[in-house]
Design an enzyme around this catalytic site. Structure first.
Site, PDB file in Angstrom:
ATOM      1  N   GLU A 110       0.832  -1.208   0.000  1.00 38.41           N
ATOM      2  CA  GLU A 110       0.000   0.000   0.000  1.00 38.41           C
ATOM      3  C   GLU A 110       0.866   1.257   0.000  1.00 38.41           C
ATOM      4  O   GLU A 110       0.532   2.259  -0.641  1.00 38.41           O
ATOM      5  CB  GLU A 110      -0.946  -0.023   1.193  1.00 38.41           C
ATOM      6  CG  GLU A 110      -1.985  -1.127   1.106  1.00 38.41           C
ATOM      7  CD  GLU A 110      -2.895  -1.186   2.302  1.00 38.41           C
ATOM      8  OE1 GLU A 110      -4.081  -0.834   2.167  1.00 38.41           O
ATOM      9  OE2 GLU A 110      -2.426  -1.587   3.392  1.00 38.41           O
ATOM     10  N   GLU A 130      -3.575  -9.606   3.676  1.00 42.20           N
ATOM     11  CA  GLU A 130      -4.413  -9.341   4.842  1.00 42.20           C
ATOM     12  C   GLU A 130      -5.544 -10.355   4.999  1.00 42.20           C
ATOM     13  O   GLU A 130      -5.893 -10.747   6.120  1.00 42.20           O
ATOM     14  CB  GLU A 130      -5.000  -7.923   4.768  1.00 42.20           C
ATOM     15  CG  GLU A 130      -4.022  -6.812   5.114  1.00 42.20           C
ATOM     16  CD  GLU A 130      -3.182  -6.351   3.933  1.00 42.20           C
ATOM     17  OE1 GLU A 130      -2.535  -5.303   4.044  1.00 42.20           O
ATOM     18  OE2 GLU A 130      -3.191  -7.048   2.894  1.00 42.20           O
TER      19      GLU A 130
END
Length: 259
Positions: A110, A130
């Site tokens: 990210e 995740e």
């Protein structure tokens, strides 16, 4: 200034930011996020600093959240500017380049996606794992990734947590250049030097127009509204807006004055 979790070196108008938690693959915890938030605040406000390069110490760029810290300390606050002080920083018009020297997983991916350019070591790996640990990529990855590589390709990564290598990331469009092993920072410096040859206010205007234009409802609106963007007004009011054409006509290298 000495930092606890990050190294910062200034090379003229270039700021080199190195995540320095190599023993845990540069995973970041709240104290590191706040430290990076302050570093990016300083970079944004310093008229002598024009471009930043972000990389990691050791064999990883950033492996995401420090889950062991979270498991023992519990969920803690995040700076307003987001993961690594950057993923929710929407008002930074100066260019930031990610030199991905190894693993870029979860928040690390990210972070790279939040940068304007990405150089990846040929051995680098990217992923949003995740979902495999009961979470989701909530630091902008689930929004930036489909915008950068398309919805289907992004779904394939986000729903499975699988990793991709540097060359696949390049083919998908979220990496600008794949570097030889160990050369990601050097290649990022080359990109930075090319940017530094341009007028700094023009570079910031170009970045602002592109990113704000993506938020407009359509191309017509984006083009109609671009003249009202602050960085465009600043660029057009600057001495450099006159100096550039004058230097071209004189056959000389422009002398940029604005900061």
């Amino acid at each position: 200034m000495a930092y606890q979790f990050v190294q910062v070196v200034r090379e003229g108008p270039l700021t080199l930011i190195t995540l320095d938690r190599a023993d845990i693959l540069n995973a970041l915890h709240p104290p590191a996020h706040y430290e990076l938030a302050g570093i990016f605040d300083a970079f944004a406000s310093d008229p002598q600093q024009w471009v930043a390069v972000v990389t990691g110490q050791g064999s990883a760029f950033c492996s995401g959240n420090d889950l062991k810290f979270r498991a023992t300390q519990g969920r803690q606050s995040m700076p307003e500017s987001g993961f690594a002080g950057l993923t929710s920083r929407f008002d930074l018009d100066k260019p930031v380049i990610a030199a991905v020297n190894g693993l870029a997983l979860g928040g690390g991916f990210e972070l790279a996606l939040a940068c304007d350019l990405v150089v990846a070591d040929e051995h680098a790996q990217f992923g949003l794992p995740e979902v495999t640990v009961g979470g989701a990529a909530m630091a902008g990855g689930l929004h930036r990734l489909p915008r950068q590589i398309g919805v289907k390709a992004a779904m394939g990564l986000a729903l499975t947590g699988r990793r991709i290598g540097a060359r696949e990331a390049f083919a998908l469009g979220c990496v600008n250049e794949v570097s030889p092993a160990g050369a990601a920072v050097d290649v990022a410096r080359r990109w930075a030097q090319q940017i530094l040859q341009a007028a700094p206010l023009a570079v910031r205007a170009a970045k602002q127009v592109m990113l704000r234009g993506l938020c407009e409802t359509n191309l017509r609106a984006a083009m109609a509204n671009q003249d009202s963007y602050p960085a465009v007004s600043t660029m057009r009011a600057s001495e450099d807006y006159v100096e550039g054409p004058r230097a071209f006509a004189d056959g000389r290298v422009p002398q940029w004055r604005a900061r």
